[in-house]
Design an enzyme around this catalytic site. Structure first.
Site, PDB file in Angstrom:
ATOM      1  N   ASP A 195      -3.495 -41.360 -21.635  1.00  0.00           N
ATOM      2  CA  ASP A 195      -2.782 -40.089 -21.513  1.00  0.00           C
ATOM      3  C   ASP A 195      -2.960 -39.615 -20.072  1.00  0.00           C
ATOM      4  O   ASP A 195      -4.070 -39.294 -19.633  1.00  0.00           O
ATOM      5  CB  ASP A 195      -3.352 -39.076 -22.510  1.00  0.00           C
ATOM      6  CG  ASP A 195      -2.556 -37.779 -22.519  1.00  0.00           C
ATOM      7  OD1 ASP A 195      -1.923 -37.454 -21.494  1.00  0.00           O
ATOM      8  OD2 ASP A 195      -2.574 -37.080 -23.554  1.00  0.00           O
ATOM      9  N   LYS A 221       3.679 -30.343 -16.052  1.00  0.00           N
ATOM     10  CA  LYS A 221       2.474 -29.997 -15.291  1.00  0.00           C
ATOM     11  C   LYS A 221       2.715 -30.312 -13.814  1.00  0.00           C
ATOM     12  O   LYS A 221       3.555 -29.683 -13.190  1.00  0.00           O
ATOM     13  CB  LYS A 221       1.274 -30.730 -15.882  1.00  0.00           C
ATOM     14  CG  LYS A 221       0.937 -30.174 -17.278  1.00  0.00           C
ATOM     15  CD  LYS A 221      -0.135 -30.928 -18.014  1.00  0.00           C
ATOM     16  CE  LYS A 221      -0.420 -30.232 -19.347  1.00  0.00           C
ATOM     17  NZ  LYS A 221      -1.010 -31.114 -20.339  1.00  0.00           N
ATOM     18  N   ARG A 369     -10.670 -22.551 -15.491  1.00  0.00           N
ATOM     19  CA  ARG A 369     -10.090 -23.783 -14.971  1.00  0.00           C
ATOM     20  C   ARG A 369      -9.150 -23.450 -13.816  1.00  0.00           C
ATOM     21  O   ARG A 369      -8.300 -22.573 -13.928  1.00  0.00           O
ATOM     22  CB  ARG A 369      -9.334 -24.458 -16.113  1.00  0.00           C
ATOM     23  CG  ARG A 369      -8.997 -25.889 -15.867  1.00  0.00           C
ATOM     24  CD  ARG A 369      -8.407 -26.510 -17.112  1.00  0.00           C
ATOM     25  NE  ARG A 369      -7.117 -25.903 -17.446  1.00  0.00           N
ATOM     26  CZ  ARG A 369      -6.161 -26.523 -18.125  1.00  0.00           C
ATOM     27  NH1 ARG A 369      -6.364 -27.761 -18.557  1.00  0.00           N
ATOM     28  NH2 ARG A 369      -5.023 -25.933 -18.413  1.00  0.00           N
TER      29      ARG A 369
HETATM   30  C1  LIG Z   1      -0.739 -30.996 -21.670  1.00  0.00           C
HETATM   31  C2  LIG Z   1      -1.247 -32.133 -22.471  1.00  0.00           C
HETATM   32  C3  LIG Z   1      -0.519 -32.622 -23.548  1.00  0.00           C
HETATM   33  C4  LIG Z   1       0.755 -31.947 -23.945  1.00  0.00           C
HETATM   34  O1  LIG Z   1       1.355 -32.431 -25.088  1.00  0.00           O
HETATM   35  P1  LIG Z   1       2.806 -31.932 -25.482  1.00  0.00           P
HETATM   36  O2  LIG Z   1       3.085 -32.620 -26.743  1.00  0.00           O
HETATM   37  O3  LIG Z   1       3.740 -32.355 -24.390  1.00  0.00           O
HETATM   38  O4  LIG Z   1       2.767 -30.449 -25.628  1.00  0.00           O
HETATM   39  C5  LIG Z   1      -1.026 -33.717 -24.230  1.00  0.00           C
HETATM   40  N1  LIG Z   1      -2.190 -34.303 -23.855  1.00  0.00           N
HETATM   41  C6  LIG Z   1      -2.913 -33.833 -22.815  1.00  0.00           C
HETATM   42  C7  LIG Z   1      -4.178 -34.512 -22.419  1.00  0.00           C
HETATM   43  C8  LIG Z   1      -2.475 -32.728 -22.095  1.00  0.00           C
HETATM   44  O5  LIG Z   1      -3.187 -32.265 -21.087  1.00  0.00           O
END
Ligand SMILES: *Cc1c(COP(=O)(O)O)cnc(C)c1O
Length: 410
Positions: A195, A221, A369
């Site tokens: 991820d 992001k 953060r």
């Molecule tokens: C922001 C984030 C997500 C976001 O998931 P969505 O399904 O797009 O809302 C997922 N995993 C991590 C580690 C994140 O920081």
């Protein structure tokens, strides 16, 4: 000798990325340290989205899918993201949310490792990663093995089909050694799913170099794609003929416009698609990705580290004795593009900072953060942010009643 504001100004003068700030609309006086939650608005986005709405949709209607090649938006966005994460352009595609993409790729991995029913992840991973795996495990008769961070590699055995980890931890910013962990997973026969939500657009990532199998990441992001922007998925080319995912919608079909009854997966990453791509959202995502045109990733990473280091240095110099604790690695090599501090009343401190125009965020139970988006943040912003933090702590401003009530989104 302590660091001065002149030092920060000198760093800005020498910053090879300093002109990139002009690609964004940043409200005057705002110090935005939350580009890791929602990237800033690129200057071109409003006009570009308005043009697609008025000219393309308004005038060309359904023809737009062909004349403006809306239909290739997922592949176009994917190709632009690929450069940022060390992938080939046809290995990445834009689609859905990170959550949904995790489901697709984790399911794909289970199918590629018959006889292995365990997915390993980390306790305290971003919640949606764990929630999606819990849902998938129940649905697919698999098992989620969530272990402590230090025990991930030991948890890999002959039952493990997939290891899912977040490259830069959302709360602590701590980085995994992607090469080493991927190698360990492969040695045990497992596949990897990274991820990259807090890495893409902020650090150098080399998926091909690490021989990573799968990855997902976030469009809203550091990629500046706008609130709820499409996410992306990556599958290594060597898996392109083999992987299949259960959300087998028509946009992932080999020939969607033949309208035949039986599903046949499209080539490569096309099969990762499910439904119709949201073109207005992709328009904003593509404009966000253009803010990276001409950026060298090593410059981005160098600046990201220096911004974080400056922040931590100034916190040491200015904020001692107020109950702040370091909640991220001190060594910028081991840290993503954020700094995390712990404070008992972290929520109120963050609210008091926001009122002063310094936007960070709070992550339960006690983490403040601060994210550093190297394309538009200046060293003086970081310097000034810590001045505000010191003042909030010295004056005890944060104790005021209005800073204590929690909003729905923190
Ligand atoms: C922001 C984030 C997500 C976001 O998931 P969505 O399904 O797009 O809302 C997922 N995993 C991590 C580690 C994140 O920081």
């Amino acid at each position: 000798m302590t660091t001065s504001r002149d030092d920060a100004e000198a760093l800005d003068r020498d910053d090879p990325l300093r002109s990139f700030r002009d690609r964004f609309e940043i409200p005057d006086g705002l110090i935005y340290l939350d580009g890791n939650s929602l990237g800033a608005l690129p200057r071109k986005t409003p006009e570009r989205v308005a043009e697609v709405v008025r000219e393309e949709w308004g005038k060309d209607l359904i023809a737009g899918w062909n004349t403006h090649d809306w239909i290739s938006a997922p592949q176009r966005a994917g190709a632009k993201i690929a450069r940022l994460i060390g992938a080939k352009s046809h290995e990445v595609i834009g689609a859905d949310s990170v959550s949904v993409n995790i489901f697709k790729l984790a399911a794909a991995a289970l199918k590629m490792r018959p006889g292995r029913r365990v997915i390993v992840s980390e306790k305290g991973n971003f919640p949606t990663d764990l929630y999606m795996l819990q849902g998938l495990a129940e649905f697919a008769g698999a098992e989620l093995r969530a272990v402590e961070r230090g025990e991930v590699v030991q948890a890999l055995d002959e039952d493990v089909a997939l290891l899912l980890l977040t490259h830069a931890h959302y709360k602590t910013g701590e980085l995994y050694d992607m090469d080493g962990v991927t190698e360990a997973a492969h040695a045990s026969g497992a596949l990897t799913l990274w991820d990259l939500s807090h890495s893409t657009g902020a650090l150098e990532v080399d998926l091909n170099g690490a021989r990573a199998d799968f990855a997902v990441g976030c469009g809203y992001k550091y990629l500046n794609g706008g609130p709820g922007a499409p996410a992306f998925l990556y599958a290594a080319e060597r898996h392109h003929n083999e992987f299949s995912q259960p959300l087998s919608g028509w946009m992932g079909h080999k020939r969607p416009f033949e309208f035949i009854d039986d599903y046949e997966p499209g080539a490569g990453m096309d099969r990762a698609l499910a439904g119709t791509p949201p073109i207005l959202a992709f328009t904003a995502l593509e404009a966000g990705l253009e803010t990276f045109d001409g950026v060298e990733m090593h410059q981005l990473r160098t600046k990201s580290r220096q911004l974080g280091d400056l922040f931590l240095t100034r916190v040491k110099e200015r904020c001692a004795g107020h109950g702040l604790k370091l909640a991220c690695p001190e060594d910028s090599n081991a840290r993503g593009s954020q700094v995390s501090l712990a404070h008992e009343d972290g929520y109120a401190v963050v609210q008091a900072l926001i009122e002063r125009g310094v936007v960070g965020d709070f992550r339960s139970p006690d983490i403040l953060r601060f994210g550093f988006a190297p394309l538009y943040l200046r060293y003086v912003d970081v310097y000034d942010a810590v001045e505000h933090l010191a003042e909030v702590l010295e004056t005890g401003d944060w104790r005021e009643e209005r800073f204590q009530t929690r909003a729905a989104v923190t």
